[in-house]
Design a protein around this motif. Structure first.
Motif, mmCIF file in Angstrom:
data_model
loop_
_atom_site.group_PDB
_atom_site.id
_atom_site.type_symbol
_atom_site.label_atom_id
_atom_site.label_comp_id
_atom_site.label_asym_id
_atom_site.label_seq_id
_atom_site.Cartn_x
_atom_site.Cartn_y
_atom_site.Cartn_z
ATOM 1 N N VAL A 1 -23.669 71.682 61.488
ATOM 2 C CA VAL A 1 -23.605 70.581 60.518
ATOM 3 C C VAL A 1 -24.706 70.652 59.462
ATOM 4 C CG1 VAL A 1 -23.509 68.060 60.280
ATOM 5 C CG2 VAL A 1 -22.575 69.151 62.318
ATOM 6 N N ALA A 2 -25.855 71.225 59.799
ATOM 7 C CA ALA A 2 -26.994 71.214 58.875
ATOM 8 C C ALA A 2 -26.686 71.806 57.500
ATOM 9 C CB ALA A 2 -28.186 71.937 59.505
ATOM 10 N N PRO A 3 -25.892 72.879 57.379
ATOM 11 C CA PRO A 3 -25.622 73.381 56.019
ATOM 12 C C PRO A 3 -25.007 72.339 55.094
ATOM 13 C CG PRO A 3 -24.988 75.023 57.651
ATOM 14 C CD PRO A 3 -25.333 73.769 58.409
ATOM 15 N N TYR A 4 -24.143 71.470 55.624
ATOM 16 C CA TYR A 4 -23.541 70.421 54.801
ATOM 17 C C TYR A 4 -24.577 69.354 54.454
ATOM 18 C CZ TYR A 4 -19.332 72.584 56.751
ATOM 19 O OH TYR A 4 -18.372 73.479 57.140
ATOM 20 N N VAL A 5 -25.353 68.947 55.445
ATOM 21 C CA VAL A 5 -26.332 67.874 55.249
ATOM 22 C C VAL A 5 -27.479 68.341 54.357
ATOM 23 C CG1 VAL A 5 -27.951 66.329 56.395
ATOM 24 C CG2 VAL A 5 -25.755 66.839 57.473
ATOM 25 N N LEU B 1 -23.804 58.814 52.782
ATOM 26 C CA LEU B 1 -24.269 57.427 52.713
ATOM 27 C C LEU B 1 -25.718 57.323 53.162
ATOM 28 C CD1 LEU B 1 -23.685 54.438 52.192
ATOM 29 C CD2 LEU B 1 -22.882 54.261 54.559
ATOM 30 N N GLN B 2 -26.073 58.039 54.222
ATOM 31 C CA GLN B 2 -27.462 58.006 54.679
ATOM 32 C C GLN B 2 -28.403 58.537 53.596
ATOM 33 O OE1 GLN B 2 -29.070 60.983 57.279
ATOM 34 N NE2 GLN B 2 -29.649 59.436 58.789
ATOM 35 N N ILE B 3 -28.001 59.594 52.900
ATOM 36 C CA ILE B 3 -28.829 60.172 51.832
ATOM 37 C C ILE B 3 -28.930 59.208 50.653
ATOM 38 C CG2 ILE B 3 -28.907 62.037 50.136
ATOM 39 C CD1 ILE B 3 -27.654 63.847 52.342
ATOM 40 N N ALA B 4 -27.803 58.605 50.273
ATOM 41 C CA ALA B 4 -27.828 57.630 49.178
ATOM 42 C C ALA B 4 -28.709 56.438 49.535
ATOM 43 C CB ALA B 4 -26.408 57.162 48.861
ATOM 44 N N ALA B 5 -28.662 55.998 50.800
ATOM 45 C CA ALA B 5 -29.495 54.881 51.239
ATOM 46 C C ALA B 5 -30.974 55.247 51.176
ATOM 47 C CB ALA B 5 -29.108 54.471 52.660
ATOM 48 N N ALA B 6 -31.317 56.484 51.548
ATOM 49 C CA ALA B 6 -32.710 56.924 51.476
ATOM 50 C C ALA B 6 -33.196 56.940 50.027
ATOM 51 C CB ALA B 6 -32.853 58.307 52.098
ATOM 52 N N LEU B 7 -32.359 57.372 49.100
ATOM 53 C CA LEU B 7 -32.746 57.429 47.690
ATOM 54 C C LEU B 7 -32.948 56.038 47.097
ATOM 55 C CD1 LEU B 7 -30.339 60.267 46.469
ATOM 56 C CD2 LEU B 7 -32.835 60.417 46.711
ATOM 57 N N ARG C 1 -28.968 67.263 50.625
ATOM 58 C CA ARG C 1 -30.350 66.769 50.526
ATOM 59 C C ARG C 1 -31.156 67.616 49.539
ATOM 60 N NH1 ARG C 1 -31.951 63.155 54.597
ATOM 61 N NH2 ARG C 1 -34.123 63.759 54.284
ATOM 62 N N ARG C 2 -30.941 68.920 49.563
ATOM 63 C CA ARG C 2 -31.657 69.803 48.639
ATOM 64 C C ARG C 2 -31.275 69.493 47.195
ATOM 65 N NH1 ARG C 2 -30.839 73.908 51.416
ATOM 66 N NH2 ARG C 2 -28.848 74.528 50.473
ATOM 67 N N GLU C 3 -29.988 69.202 46.955
ATOM 68 C CA GLU C 3 -29.523 68.890 45.602
ATOM 69 C C GLU C 3 -30.216 67.670 45.023
ATOM 70 O OE1 GLU C 3 -25.329 68.506 45.214
ATOM 71 O OE2 GLU C 3 -24.912 70.339 46.346
ATOM 72 N N VAL C 4 -30.524 66.670 45.870
ATOM 73 C CA VAL C 4 -31.094 65.407 45.373
ATOM 74 C C VAL C 4 -32.603 65.331 45.579
ATOM 75 C CG1 VAL C 4 -28.920 64.188 45.700
ATOM 76 C CG2 VAL C 4 -30.622 64.174 47.531
ATOM 77 N N GLY C 5 -33.209 66.427 46.047
ATOM 78 C CA GLY C 5 -34.663 66.474 46.156
ATOM 79 C C GLY C 5 -35.247 65.907 47.430
ATOM 80 N N LEU C 6 -34.447 65.792 48.499
ATOM 81 C CA LEU C 6 -34.956 65.308 49.780
ATOM 82 C C LEU C 6 -35.260 66.495 50.701
ATOM 83 C CD1 LEU C 6 -32.609 62.265 50.549
ATOM 84 C CD2 LEU C 6 -34.975 62.201 49.737
ATOM 85 N N PRO C 7 -36.240 66.359 51.584
ATOM 86 C CA PRO C 7 -36.557 67.452 52.505
ATOM 87 C C PRO C 7 -35.437 67.636 53.530
ATOM 88 C CG PRO C 7 -37.813 65.501 53.078
ATOM 89 C CD PRO C 7 -37.139 65.199 51.773
ATOM 90 N N PRO C 8 -35.306 68.822 54.107
ATOM 91 C CA PRO C 8 -34.255 69.053 55.096
ATOM 92 C C PRO C 8 -34.539 68.328 56.408
ATOM 93 C CG PRO C 8 -35.691 70.955 54.970
ATOM 94 C CD PRO C 8 -36.120 70.028 53.873
ATOM 95 N N VAL C 9 -33.494 68.046 57.144
ATOM 96 C CA VAL C 9 -33.661 67.493 58.494
ATOM 97 C C VAL C 9 -33.703 68.658 59.485
ATOM 98 C CG1 VAL C 9 -32.533 65.313 57.943
ATOM 99 C CG2 VAL C 9 -31.160 67.210 58.822
#
Length: 427
Positions: free
Chosen positions: A176-180, A122-128, A184-192
């Motif tokens: 947790v980072a591998p899931y997050v 949801l956080q990733i979708a909200a950022a997009l 994020r990588r799939e949708v073109g966002l930088p990693p946290v």
């Protein structure tokens, strides 16, 4: 009036607070849509008492055998981080694609979205979509503070707590980072770089849905962390009705102890029978009457009598105040419901967060130190029950805590905070 979307995932204790907030926001005049990612079909008919839109998705649809196996895999792990990894690997990752698609649709139709703190899709979708995102924390265990750490004593001091939180943040990120970052990588966002601070906590606003009686706010929490209080509202459809025989049982003798493991009660008959043997023998050893919540007492070979009553479920708000104490698993909702009822608790913890709630109850003076599900015996549980029931001061403190909690209204506070930030309430 704002269009508000909410997304949660998990068991009853993760769903009930979001439904309460949904009802409160809808009653305040907002247009609300709650999406629930359920692990099985238990919540298929979930409805809002205020007429808000509720969508229940079951992308995993776990069988009882799978649910039992996954639960056992989690509580077999003594390390909290390996517990977390097991839960994410087994119960979250396989549904992540469906969760992300639901999150994108929710963001497209909402002015603001609120999510369970683990809802990184949801956080990733909200950022997009540039939709404001609000995190909802059902426990403070993931919020850093120099004044406290869930697994450290207070005497460690601020320097020690800061150091321990730094190590905790690194460890949580590693799990947790591998899931997050994979999504994020799939949708073109930088990693946290810090999951705990950048994902589990929203930089915009976080509602910490805990009672200040159990979890006082540390002075170093930033302003975007708002302690709203326990999120709870009567919802008869979710709570259910009082089971047959309860009123007669309550009237027939001394007030009982209520015993429940919530969503951690196994459904598989052999495992459920072992739990019932633990609870019934402990109640007999402690010399107390008991109402025991379980799925299939008869199939497990147990029948109700004058000393024990078996029920599939019961509305906790109505039954807890009529009991002497509650034996439970230490879930956030059950913990606060028992405290609201003004009765002491004994916690049988399965995972680390439940041990945190047991510590909070003990610190308040209304609980016993946590019993570990892996090695609890009828003798140990009975001893804990006897100590709690024989201590009049615990009962006094429980009533005092309940009285203080009655002045709190977590839903109203949360609605006021959200309305002031994101939209005016309706009539």
């Amino acid at each position: 009036m704002a269009r508000i979307g909410l997304l949660t995932w998990g068991s009853h204790g993760d769903i009930r607070p979001f439904l309460a907030l949904t009802d409160g926001l809808q009653a305040a005049g907002h247009e609300v849509h709650l999406v629930v990612i359920a692990l099985d079909e238990t919540h298929a008919g979930l409805q809002s008492s205020q007429g808000a839109r509720v969508t229940v998705l079951t992308p995993l649809s776990l069988t009882p055998e799978q649910a039992r196996a996954y639960g056992e895999a989690a509580y077999r792990e003594r390390n909290p981080l390996r517990q977390l990894d097991a839960i994410l690997r087994l119960c979250f990752a396989p549904a992540q694609g469906a969760i992300f698609e639901a999150a994108r649709q929710l963001c497209a139709a909402s002015d603001v979205v609120l999510g369970h703190y683990v809802m990184h899709p949801l956080q990733i979708a909200a950022a997009l979509s540039a939709t404001p995102y609000v995190g909802v924390q059902l426990s403070p265990v993931g919020i850093p503070s120099a004044y406290a750490h869930p697994s450290a004593p207070a005497w460690l001091g601020r320097f020690g707590h800061r150091l321990l939180w730094r190590l905790t943040r690194l460890a949580v990120h590693r799990v947790v980072a591998p899931y997050v970052n994979g999504l994020r990588r799939e949708v073109g966002l930088p990693p946290v770089r810090d999951v705990l601070r950048e994902v589990w906590l929203s930089p915009t606003l976080n509602l910490v849905a805990v009672s200040p009686q159990l979890c006082p706010r540390p002075p170093d929490w930033p302003a975007h962390l708002e302690v709203c209080g326990f999120l709870d509202m009567p919802n008869q459809g979710l709570e259910g009705t009082m089971p047959p025989g309860v009123e007669d049982f309550l009237a027939a003798g001394e007030a009982p102890v209520y015993m429940t493991l919530g969503s951690w009660m196994p459904r598989e008959i052999e495992a459920q029978t072992r739990v019932l043997a633990l609870l019934t023998e402990a109640a007999a050893r402690a010399g107390c009457r008991a109402i025991i919540q379980c799925h299939d007492a008869a199939l497990c070979g147990y029948a109700s009598d004058a000393q024990r009553l078996f029920v599939p479920t019961a509305p906790h708000q109505r039954i807890f105040p009529r009991c002497r104490a509650v034996v439970h698993h230490g879930g956030a909702g059950t913990t606060q419901s028992a405290t609201q009822a003004g009765v002491p608790s004994v916690v049988i913890a399965h995972i680390s967060e439940q041990r945190f709630w047991a510590s909070a109850l003990r610190r308040l003076g209304v609980g016993h130190r946590a019993l570990d599900r892996r090695n609890v015996t009828p003798r140990r549980l009975a001893a804990a029950l006897r100590r709690v029931l024989a201590d009049p001061q615990r009962a006094v403190r429980a009533r005092e805590a309940a009285l203080a909690m009655r002045s709190e209204d977590g839903v109203a506070t949360a609605v006021r905070i959200l309305t002031s930030r994101f939209g005016r309430s309706g009539p």
